[in-house]
Design a protein around this motif. Structure first.
Motif, mmCIF file in Angstrom:
data_model
loop_
_atom_site.group_PDB
_atom_site.id
_atom_site.type_symbol
_atom_site.label_atom_id
_atom_site.label_comp_id
_atom_site.label_asym_id
_atom_site.label_seq_id
_atom_site.Cartn_x
_atom_site.Cartn_y
_atom_site.Cartn_z
ATOM 1 N N TYR A 71 102.099 -48.321 -73.809
ATOM 2 C CA TYR A 71 100.951 -47.979 -73.929
ATOM 3 C C TYR A 71 100.135 -48.044 -75.568
ATOM 4 N N THR A 72 99.482 -48.389 -76.481
ATOM 5 C CA THR A 72 99.055 -49.089 -77.915
ATOM 6 C C THR A 72 97.668 -47.386 -78.243
ATOM 7 N N ILE A 73 98.271 -47.154 -78.937
ATOM 8 C CA ILE A 73 96.840 -46.294 -79.617
ATOM 9 C C ILE A 73 96.557 -47.393 -81.080
ATOM 10 N N GLY A 74 95.067 -46.998 -80.818
ATOM 11 C CA GLY A 74 94.797 -47.473 -81.942
ATOM 12 C C GLY A 74 93.281 -46.529 -82.689
ATOM 13 N N PRO A 75 92.802 -47.718 -84.442
ATOM 14 C CA PRO A 75 91.253 -47.292 -83.964
ATOM 15 C C PRO A 75 90.051 -47.595 -83.248
ATOM 16 N N SER A 76 88.985 -47.258 -83.106
ATOM 17 C CA SER A 76 88.144 -47.187 -82.327
ATOM 18 C C SER A 76 86.714 -47.455 -82.860
ATOM 19 N N THR A 77 85.461 -47.892 -82.501
ATOM 20 C CA THR A 77 84.530 -48.250 -82.949
ATOM 21 C C THR A 77 83.307 -46.907 -83.059
ATOM 22 N N ARG A 78 84.155 -46.516 -81.497
ATOM 23 C CA ARG A 78 83.252 -44.394 -81.111
ATOM 24 C C ARG A 78 82.666 -44.361 -81.780
ATOM 25 N N SER A 79 80.956 -44.322 -82.036
ATOM 26 C CA SER A 79 80.437 -43.002 -82.494
ATOM 27 C C SER A 79 80.528 -41.541 -81.734
ATOM 28 N N GLU A 80 80.207 -41.227 -81.086
ATOM 29 C CA GLU A 80 79.409 -40.676 -80.295
ATOM 30 C C GLU A 80 80.239 -39.498 -79.699
ATOM 31 N N PRO A 81 81.074 -38.799 -79.684
ATOM 32 C CA PRO A 81 81.929 -37.746 -78.946
ATOM 33 C C PRO A 81 81.925 -38.069 -77.634
ATOM 34 N N GLY A 82 83.507 -37.817 -77.322
ATOM 35 C CA GLY A 82 83.608 -37.980 -75.942
ATOM 36 C C GLY A 82 84.353 -38.907 -75.562
ATOM 37 N N THR A 83 84.853 -39.193 -74.396
ATOM 38 C CA THR A 83 85.311 -40.170 -74.016
ATOM 39 C C THR A 83 84.896 -40.998 -72.681
ATOM 40 N N LYS A 84 85.414 -42.320 -72.864
ATOM 41 C CA LYS A 84 85.147 -43.859 -72.420
ATOM 42 C C LYS A 84 86.258 -44.445 -72.219
ATOM 43 N N ILE A 85 86.296 -44.591 -70.952
ATOM 44 C CA ILE A 85 88.017 -44.591 -69.952
ATOM 45 C C ILE A 85 87.367 -45.747 -68.498
ATOM 46 N N THR A 86 87.066 -47.045 -69.140
ATOM 47 C CA THR A 86 87.474 -48.874 -68.328
ATOM 48 C C THR A 86 88.169 -49.201 -67.305
ATOM 49 N N LEU A 87 88.336 -49.181 -66.010
ATOM 50 C CA LEU A 87 89.663 -49.494 -65.361
ATOM 51 C C LEU A 87 89.085 -50.742 -65.295
ATOM 52 N N HIS A 88 90.086 -51.999 -65.947
ATOM 53 C CA HIS A 88 90.372 -53.727 -64.766
ATOM 54 C C HIS A 88 91.012 -53.524 -63.789
ATOM 55 N N LEU A 89 90.149 -53.464 -62.529
ATOM 56 C CA LEU A 89 90.351 -53.389 -61.388
ATOM 57 C C LEU A 89 91.767 -55.052 -61.030
ATOM 58 N N LYS A 90 92.534 -54.358 -59.761
ATOM 59 C CA LYS A 90 93.178 -55.233 -58.708
ATOM 60 C C LYS A 90 92.115 -56.319 -57.986
ATOM 61 N N GLU A 91 92.282 -57.740 -57.611
ATOM 62 C CA GLU A 91 91.712 -57.847 -57.095
ATOM 63 C C GLU A 91 91.714 -57.746 -55.870
ATOM 64 N N ASP A 92 92.918 -56.618 -55.192
ATOM 65 C CA ASP A 92 92.256 -56.775 -53.871
ATOM 66 C C ASP A 92 91.439 -54.951 -54.309
ATOM 67 N N ALA A 93 91.139 -54.609 -54.554
ATOM 68 C CA ALA A 93 90.928 -53.177 -55.721
ATOM 69 C C ALA A 93 89.325 -53.514 -55.858
ATOM 70 N N SER A 94 88.677 -55.098 -55.615
ATOM 71 C CA SER A 94 87.215 -54.522 -56.317
ATOM 72 C C SER A 94 86.469 -54.081 -55.995
ATOM 73 N N GLU A 95 86.589 -53.588 -54.232
ATOM 74 C CA GLU A 95 85.241 -52.837 -53.365
ATOM 75 C C GLU A 95 85.319 -51.744 -54.594
ATOM 76 N N PHE A 96 86.029 -51.302 -55.558
ATOM 77 C CA PHE A 96 85.047 -49.932 -57.083
ATOM 78 C C PHE A 96 84.755 -50.318 -57.358
ATOM 79 N N SER A 97 84.043 -51.981 -57.805
ATOM 80 C CA SER A 97 83.360 -52.435 -58.596
ATOM 81 C C SER A 97 82.067 -52.394 -57.474
ATOM 82 N N ASP A 98 81.561 -52.057 -56.836
ATOM 83 C CA ASP A 98 81.051 -52.154 -55.822
ATOM 84 C C ASP A 98 79.843 -50.745 -55.769
ATOM 85 N N ASP A 99 78.338 -50.865 -56.503
ATOM 86 C CA ASP A 99 77.500 -49.716 -56.236
ATOM 87 C C ASP A 99 77.371 -48.421 -55.782
ATOM 88 N N TYR A 100 77.282 -49.098 -54.382
ATOM 89 C CA TYR A 100 77.623 -48.408 -53.446
ATOM 90 C C TYR A 100 78.720 -47.624 -52.596
#
Length: 618
Positions: free
Chosen positions: A162-191
């Motif tokens: 895993y890598t750790i480096g600088p970020s451009t985030r300006s507000e306290p907190g955390t954002k986790i972004t998942l790049h979903l697998k092809e067979d897990a695309s259902e989890f990008s559906d709003d409903y």
């Protein structure tokens, strides 16, 4: 990768765990979102607590969780405005396994062919990694609320680094972004995401937004009137705070007002958590102060024998910034602890009386923990004695002490028990023979903790407890039909005493044996065999106290020994071998035979002599 970005390797155990999570966990994958939201809620609680206790200022009013999905890009992000993470947090919390035994458990489940439900792993403190079931790449942007903190980015595809480096985030907190697998695309559906949040995270104490809509609109469940809460809400709330994927066995909802004011919503799990019997287990009791989260391991609010209880306690009588040490010693804490303990024991007593099936299920899971209270909480001993259950010689089901006393004949003055390693060996113990003949019930204590509890309890309903393996057992009437005259019994005892010497404290004629030839019993100043074995397991050099050998003077074997001694062809060697065999057989049943090879060799020699054909005479 920028020049300031560093690459790290996962530790070997972490790599193995990731491989198992990615390749082995196929059931209940949606649980990953519950785990990420739970982590975000923890981060928000820490931020709120920090702002209220150190007066650090900042915008603590806008504490929230925002979920964003992008169906075209096949991404899902979970963002919180919480405490944020430092580089130490990223390496120590995301680079190592938080709970020992995690990997071993998952591997054991997999190798035995049992399903490995994704819902299990949150109980081990590695819930974040459930995201790799559905994502092949994860990015984290975070900024800690400390004034001197630097924004950081963490990335990994779970291939070993895993890598750790600088970020451009300006507000306290955390954002986790998942790049979903092809067979897990259902989890990008709003409903789909909306339904998961409502299923698992309806009771999170912070607003959760999806497409600008707040999904969770329910208030703290413990603040609601009991009649306004349904079973489904209770089950959902329990699963959220506990990480369990089963419904609870039952719950207790308290709203106390007066000199002491607090609300509590407590749950009893339907089965023991995976980590319950580990020494490093943590409490799952959440403490709030005036609706503000304080911490999620308030173990001081319940005695250890009720540590399986999960839930929430919210009080107006404890300040937010009180330290753990002050909380433990606070009179308020002690009053809350006393009230919760009494109410929970009352609930269990109600189950034991009105819902026997549910209570038996509870006791099979947590009875061992409850028994420890017999010596750790003297003030509640009487209440606990009514709740404990034991196997007995009266049947296959567990029995209460009250039921045992009810079945006692009028002439019986004591409650008899036998300590043993297992129920099977207990039921075959020679110590039971006289009790079976007389029709006297005996409790069979097979839990290791039993050796430390019931023997140290003086009485139950004015009936004292008697260990039937003690040398001074007195059943008033002798039950053996001693066919040998007194002088012959004395001669028999002398044979054994001379042969065994100081290996035993004494040899006596038994009043407890009916079918068996001999047994070892605990001397007056001795220790129960089961407790003695526990001592030896902790200290191999511990020798224990010598036992008393009781022999059945009416047994055919004893009569034969005397006949051999009196015969014109005195077979001294066979007599000595037989006495040794009787003694070591008693040792074997007692669980203390140290040289089984000698026992078997001697037995073979005796059998050879017994089966030898008589020599023919011309």
């Amino acid at each position: 990768m920028s020049e300031n970005t560093q690459q790290f390797e996962y530790k070997a155990e972490m790599q193995q765990l990731l491989h198992l999570i990615i390749n082995s966990l196929y059931t209940n994958q949606e649980i990953f979102l519950r785990e990420l939201i739970s982590n975000a809620s923890d981060a928000l609680n820490k931020a709120r607590f920090q702002g209220l206790t150190d007066h650090s200022g900042g915008d603590h009013a806008d504490l929230k969780i925002t979920i964003t999905v992008d169906k075209d890009a096949k991404t899902l992000s979970v963002e919180d405005t919480g405490i944020g993470m430092t580089q130490t947090d990223l390496t120590e919390r995301l680079g190592t396994i938080a709970s020992s035994g995690t990997l071993a458990f998952i591997e054991e489940q997999k190798s035995s062919g049992k399903p490995v439900d994704a819902g299990m792993i949150g109980q081990f403190g590695v819930g974040f990694y459930s995201a790799f079931m559905v994502a092949d790449h994860i990015e984290i942007e975070t900024l800690h609320r400390n004034d001197d903190a630097e924004p950081l980015t963490w990335t990994s595809d779970a291939t070993g680094t895993y890598t750790i480096g600088p970020s451009t985030r300006s507000e306290p907190g955390t954002k986790i972004t998942l790049h979903l697998k092809e067979d897990a695309s259902e989890f990008s559906d709003d409903y789909r995401v909306r339904s998961i949040i409502r299923k698992y995270s309806n009771f999170v104490d912070f607003p959760i937004y999806l497409d600008s809509d707040q999904i969770n609109t329910l208030k703290a469940l413990w603040k609601k009137r009991k009649d306004d809460i349904n079973d489904e809400e209770l089950s959902e709330f329990y699963k959220f705070i506990s990480g369990d994927y089963n419904d609870p066995l039952g719950h207790l909802h308290l709203q106390i007002e007066g000199l002491l004011t607090f609300d509590a919503l407590l749950f009893i799990p339907s089965q023991a958590p995976l980590s319950f019997f580990r020494e490093d287990r943590r409490s799952d009791l959440h403490l709030y102060s005036s609706g503000v989260f304080v911490r999620d391991d308030a173990e001081e609010l319940l005695p250890e024998y009720l540590a399986f209880v999960r839930g929430v306690v919210d009080t107006d009588d404890l300040p937010l910034n009180v330290s753990r040490e002050v909380t433990q010693n606070s009179p308020v804490t002690q009053r809350i602890r006393s009230t919760l303990t009494g109410k929970l024991l009352g609930l269990l007593d109600q189950w034991a009386t009105e819902d026997v099936e549910r209570y038996e299920k509870f006791f099979l899971n947590f009875g061992v923990a409850l028994k420890t209270g017999l010596f750790s909480d003297q003030g509640k001993q009487d209440e606990l004695l009514k709740l404990v259950r034991y196997p007995s010689t009266s049947g296959e089901h567990l029995t209460s002490l009250s039921d045992y006393v009810t079945r006692m004949p009028d002439s019986q003055e004591s409650i008899y028990y036998l300590l043993s390693d297992s129920l099977e060996s207990a039921r075959k113990s020679p110590h039971l023979e006289v009790f079976t003949t007389k029709g006297i019930e005996v409790l069979l204590l097979t839990d290791p903790i039993d050796a430390l509890t019931l023997p140290n309890v003086p009485k139950f309903e004015d009936k004292k407890f008697i260990n039937i393996t003690t040398a001074e057992l007195d059943l008033t009437e002798s039950t053996d039909s001693e066919s040998l005259p007194g002088d012959e019994i004395d001669s028999l005892l002398t044979l054994f005493r001379v042969q065994l010497g100081d290996r035993v404290q004494d040899v006596t004629s038994s009043k407890r044996l009916v079918d068996s030839a001999a047994t070892l019993v605990t001397a007056k100043d001795g220790m129960d065999p089961q407790l003695e074995r526990m001592m030896k397991s902790m200290n191999p050099e511990y020798e224990g106290v010598k036992k008393v050998l009781e022999i059945n003077a009416s047994h055919p074997l004893m009569k034969n020994l005397l006949a051999l001694k009196s015969s014109s062809e005195n077979q001294g060697s066979l007599i000595e071998q037989t006495i040794e065999q009787i003694y070591e057989g008693a040792l074997l049943l007692d669980g203390n035979l140290t040289e089984p090879s000698s026992f078997v060799s001697r037995m073979t020699s005796i059998l050879v002599d017994a089966t030898r054909e008589p020599s023919s005479t011309s």
